[in-house]
Design an enzyme around this catalytic site. Structure first.
Site, PDB file in Angstrom:
ATOM      1  N   ASP A  10       4.730   1.886   2.368  1.00 28.06           N
ATOM      2  CA  ASP A  10       4.246   2.784   3.215  1.00 28.06           C
ATOM      3  C   ASP A  10       4.320   1.001   4.100  1.00 28.06           C
ATOM      4  O   ASP A  10       5.183   0.052   3.810  1.00 28.06           O
ATOM      5  CB  ASP A  10       3.084   2.120   3.071  1.00 28.06           C
ATOM      6  CG  ASP A  10       2.224   2.721   1.554  1.00 28.06           C
ATOM      7  OD1 ASP A  10       2.538   3.431   0.773  1.00 28.06           O
ATOM      8  OD2 ASP A  10       0.638   3.582   1.931  1.00 28.06           O
ATOM      9  N   ASP A  41       3.506   7.300   4.258  1.00 26.83           N
ATOM     10  CA  ASP A  41       3.128   6.406   5.364  1.00 26.83           C
ATOM     11  C   ASP A  41       3.822   5.617   6.452  1.00 26.83           C
ATOM     12  O   ASP A  41       3.992   4.347   6.335  1.00 26.83           O
ATOM     13  CB  ASP A  41       2.155   5.741   4.394  1.00 26.83           C
ATOM     14  CG  ASP A  41       0.803   6.290   4.222  1.00 26.83           C
ATOM     15  OD1 ASP A  41       0.817   7.774   4.033  1.00 26.83           O
ATOM     16  OD2 ASP A  41      -0.957   5.661   3.636  1.00 26.83           O
ATOM     17  N   ASN A  73      -0.130   9.967   2.320  1.00 21.21           N
ATOM     18  CA  ASN A  73      -1.049  10.837   3.008  1.00 21.21           C
ATOM     19  C   ASN A  73      -1.351  10.850   5.072  1.00 21.21           C
ATOM     20  O   ASN A  73      -2.107  11.363   5.121  1.00 21.21           O
ATOM     21  CB  ASN A  73      -2.124  10.273   2.107  1.00 21.21           C
ATOM     22  CG  ASN A  73      -2.534   8.645   2.593  1.00 21.21           C
ATOM     23  OD1 ASN A  73      -1.628   8.003   2.271  1.00 21.21           O
ATOM     24  ND2 ASN A  73      -4.309   8.351   2.551  1.00 21.21           N
ATOM     25  N   HIS A  74      -0.672   9.931   5.322  1.00 18.65           N
ATOM     26  CA  HIS A  74      -1.342   9.424   6.886  1.00 18.65           C
ATOM     27  C   HIS A  74       0.368  10.486   7.768  1.00 18.65           C
ATOM     28  O   HIS A  74      -0.416  10.588   8.855  1.00 18.65           O
ATOM     29  CB  HIS A  74      -0.111   8.575   7.097  1.00 18.65           C
ATOM     30  CG  HIS A  74      -2.402   7.639   6.471  1.00 18.65           C
ATOM     31  ND1 HIS A  74      -2.777   6.794   7.942  1.00 18.65           N
ATOM     32  CD2 HIS A  74      -2.179   6.642   5.472  1.00 18.65           C
ATOM     33  CE1 HIS A  74      -3.660   6.335   6.880  1.00 18.65           C
ATOM     34  NE2 HIS A  74      -3.814   6.041   6.110  1.00 18.65           N
ATOM     35  N   HIS A 119       4.117   9.909  -2.996  1.00 17.16           N
ATOM     36  CA  HIS A 119       3.238   9.185  -2.267  1.00 17.16           C
ATOM     37  C   HIS A 119       2.276   7.895  -2.998  1.00 17.16           C
ATOM     38  O   HIS A 119       2.274   7.155  -3.351  1.00 17.16           O
ATOM     39  CB  HIS A 119       3.113   9.714  -0.915  1.00 17.16           C
ATOM     40  CG  HIS A 119       2.261   8.388  -0.128  1.00 17.16           C
ATOM     41  ND1 HIS A 119       2.470   7.323   0.429  1.00 17.16           N
ATOM     42  CD2 HIS A 119       0.795   8.129  -0.061  1.00 17.16           C
ATOM     43  CE1 HIS A 119       2.109   6.687   0.897  1.00 17.16           C
ATOM     44  NE2 HIS A 119       0.668   6.777   0.546  1.00 17.16           N
ATOM     45  N   ARG A 180     -11.782   7.979  -3.256  1.00 15.99           N
ATOM     46  CA  ARG A 180     -10.900   8.059  -1.806  1.00 15.99           C
ATOM     47  C   ARG A 180     -11.203   9.952  -1.674  1.00 15.99           C
ATOM     48  O   ARG A 180     -10.945   9.713  -0.333  1.00 15.99           O
ATOM     49  CB  ARG A 180      -8.875   8.079  -1.966  1.00 15.99           C
ATOM     50  CG  ARG A 180      -8.956   6.607  -2.337  1.00 15.99           C
ATOM     51  CD  ARG A 180      -7.375   6.763  -2.155  1.00 15.99           C
ATOM     52  NE  ARG A 180      -6.859   5.629  -2.259  1.00 15.99           N
ATOM     53  CZ  ARG A 180      -6.478   4.936  -2.007  1.00 15.99           C
ATOM     54  NH1 ARG A 180      -6.576   4.700  -0.088  1.00 15.99           N
ATOM     55  NH2 ARG A 180      -5.548   3.425  -1.714  1.00 15.99           N
ATOM     56  N   HIS A 208       1.406   3.747  -1.811  1.00 15.30           N
ATOM     57  CA  HIS A 208      -0.121   4.098  -0.960  1.00 15.30           C
ATOM     58  C   HIS A 208      -0.789   4.020  -0.739  1.00 15.30           C
ATOM     59  O   HIS A 208      -1.671   2.959  -0.817  1.00 15.30           O
ATOM     60  CB  HIS A 208      -0.400   5.459  -2.713  1.00 15.30           C
ATOM     61  CG  HIS A 208      -1.524   6.100  -1.647  1.00 15.30           C
ATOM     62  ND1 HIS A 208      -1.979   6.476  -0.403  1.00 15.30           N
ATOM     63  CD2 HIS A 208      -2.762   6.553  -2.253  1.00 15.30           C
ATOM     64  CE1 HIS A 208      -3.333   6.794  -1.195  1.00 15.30           C
ATOM     65  NE2 HIS A 208      -3.770   7.109  -1.383  1.00 15.30           N
TER      66      HIS A 208
END
Length: 272
Positions: A10, A41, A73-74, A119, A180, A208
């Site tokens: 990230d 990310d 996930n971003h 990720h 989460r 992550h």
């Protein structure tokens, strides 16, 4: 992806850390880093998220066969609207900025057929590399939330159960719910090892998670799982940042042909 290569975790818009990591450990598409995997990310929360993503896109255009951008996930329109990248894009580019959301479609990278870079994690592990290659992309947030795509959601959102978490109890085995969200899971060491055996893998690399006071990397699940995080002092965690250098041992030892070695390269936190 062919070794030798580097794997970044990230970055979250922390362009200064990216440049410092390059300066210390080698710039992409040079002998020090012939190939580079950026493991998601790239944006949200950081001060230079648009600039950082533009640098990565420019690298991909210049070196399409040696720069690999995995989705995190971003890299998701819903997350970007919540955590700042959407606003940063609109301020920088106007309406065209929204199109940046869907340009990153790669869900994982495979290094020399032996190391999977993804990720979040492997979720329940009940899928194969062949299944992943068949996935139709791009995938929107709503696509990932479909029941049939829960395994894809967990590529971006799942986490491993820590080796010392509830030591001696059944909670370190198998698959468990995650804080989460209702679709995300946590997976135990036995899931990781079974997944690697099924897919002929030596290692899974994931990102992550920033750990408070952490080194920027962790070796887990009987050395079958590695975490890497490349943004220092993220959200007040006082964490180091790291990248992973993957090399073929045969380059130095002809008796070890085909064996990959992974070495962390770390920059210390500033706030510790």
């Amino acid at each position: 992806v062919k070794a030798p290569c580097k794997v970044f975790g990230d970055l979250h818009g922390q362009l200064r850390d990216l440049l410092l990591l390059w300066g210390h450990f080698g710039f992409p598409a040079t002998p020090e880093a012939p190939s580079v995997v950026f493991n998601g990310d790239f944006v949200d929360r950081g001060s230079h998220q648009v600039e950082l993503l533009c640098v990565l896109f420019a690298l991909k255009v210049m070196h399409p066969h040696s720069i690999f951008l995995n989705r995190g996930n971003h890299e998701d329109a819903t997350m970007n609207k919540k955590y700042g990248f959407a606003k940063a894009c609109l301020e920088a580019f106007g309406g065209a900025g929204a199109e940046l959301f869907e340009l990153i479609t790669t869900l994982a990278s495979l290094i020399d057929e032996k190391i999977l870079v993804v990720h979040g994690g492997i979720g329940d592990g009940k899928w194969t590399i062949a299944d992943l290659r068949k996935v139709q992309r791009p995938l929107k947030h709503s696509d990932l939330q479909m029941d049939s795509n829960q395994w894809l959601w967990n590529l971006l959102w799942s986490d491993p159960i820590e080796d010392d978490e509830s030591s001696g109890s059944s909670s370190v085995f198998g698959v468990h719910s995650s804080p989460r969200g209702k679709l995300a899971v946590k997976f135990g060491w036995n899931v990781t090892q079974a997944f690697c055996a099924c897919n002929g893998l030596d290692l899974v690399i994931r990102s992550h998670q920033a750990k408070r006071g952490g080194l920027g990397f962790d070796v887990m699940h009987n050395q079958s799982l590695l975490r890497v995080f490349s943004a220092r002092d993220y959200e007040g965690h006082n964490n180091d940042c790291a990248i992973l250098s993957v090399c073929n041992t045969s380059e130095a030892d002809k008796d070890s042909e085909g064996v990959l070695t992974v070495r962390p390269q770390v920059l210390s936190a500033l706030n510790r």
